[in-house]
Design an enzyme around this catalytic site. Sequence first.
Site, PDB file in Angstrom:
ATOM      1  N   GLY A   8       0.822  -1.208   0.000  1.00  0.00           N
ATOM      2  CA  GLY A   8       0.000   0.000   0.000  1.00  0.00           C
ATOM      3  C   GLY A   8       0.850   1.250   0.000  1.00  0.00           C
ATOM      4  N   GLN A  12      -1.970   7.151   1.751  1.00  0.00           N
ATOM      5  CA  GLN A  12      -1.651   8.339   2.543  1.00  0.00           C
ATOM      6  C   GLN A  12      -0.448   8.113   3.452  1.00  0.00           C
ATOM      7  OE1 GLN A  12      -4.341   9.396   5.698  1.00  0.00           O
ATOM      8  NE2 GLN A  12      -3.805  11.555   5.639  1.00  0.00           N
ATOM      9  N   TYR A 141     -14.936  -1.806   8.109  1.00  0.00           N
ATOM     10  CA  TYR A 141     -13.528  -1.447   8.323  1.00  0.00           C
ATOM     11  C   TYR A 141     -13.129  -1.753   9.763  1.00  0.00           C
ATOM     12  CZ  TYR A 141      -9.374   1.618   8.460  1.00  0.00           C
ATOM     13  OH  TYR A 141      -8.114   2.133   8.598  1.00  0.00           O
TER      14      TYR A 141
END
Length: 318
Positions: A8, A12, A141
Amino acid sequence: MKRIVVTGAGGQIGSELVPHLRGLYGSENVLATDLRPLAGPVFEGGPFAPLDVRDGRAFSDLLGSFRADTLIHLAGILSAKGEDQVALAWDVNVNGSVAALEAARERGTTFFLPSSIAAFGPSTPHRDTPQDTLQRPTTIYGVAKVTLELLCDYYHLKFGMDTRGLRFPGLISHQALPGGGTTDYAVHIYYDAVRTGRYTSFIAPGTFMDMMYMPDALDAVVRLLEADPARLAHRNAFNISAMSFDPEGIAASIRRVLPSFTLDYAVDPLRQGIAESWPDSLDCSAAREEWGFAPRYDLDAMTRDMLERVSAKLGVAA
């Protein structure tokens, strides 16, 4: 010398963590992975390999060929986006993380997995939320994060794996915009403050959430990875936070630099409901005691730095 694989890497956290790690351990020793390469320093400043984290065989082969001793598994779908794509969120966040755990177990690597304040829920104590407490999240999540916290503990107990992790609060960065999280407003507000002098918040006034400036988050990852394992009573899912504020609090901080800034509201019921299920403030004493967690930025220090850096990025006079 650490040999680190980061999944990933285009997200961010990854887009800032990878250059940070390369600066500490050498560019050649940090392999960035993502579904596909993108332009920028993460993909141009050191080794990169494409990877679908759900492909366990490819995962294990990659760790072996790179001779990795540490896997930092950041790949995942965030909270608000996950509610729109439940099956995909479970597949990527849980099945992908199980593939990562298995690959790390096969190759004997240290395994770092970020958790989140989303692992808590409406029945969790909201103020000074304990390190060990009731966790009944109401988002896919959050359910995935609790599952993975337990799995990381299990793999440590069952297989002796060196598993480590943090419960991240909302992360605020001037470099990379977030991608579908409930705390995203705390990044966008700075950009709109610089661009237009006003912001419309999708989170209601009085809604407090824990937050942290990205430099402190990067430092926390490194501190935990470098910590003596004998000191880690918890190992996984350490509460960490640097500040807690609501939209009015961050607006007041911005006005101390930009007095004409204005804030109004168009509350998003989905993200507001998620935010209300999360803690107002975390007890971070376990992280402080077990590996020396010590954030440097409070709200006003972060605001000053964010406004200066966003202004420079957008070419606007501060």
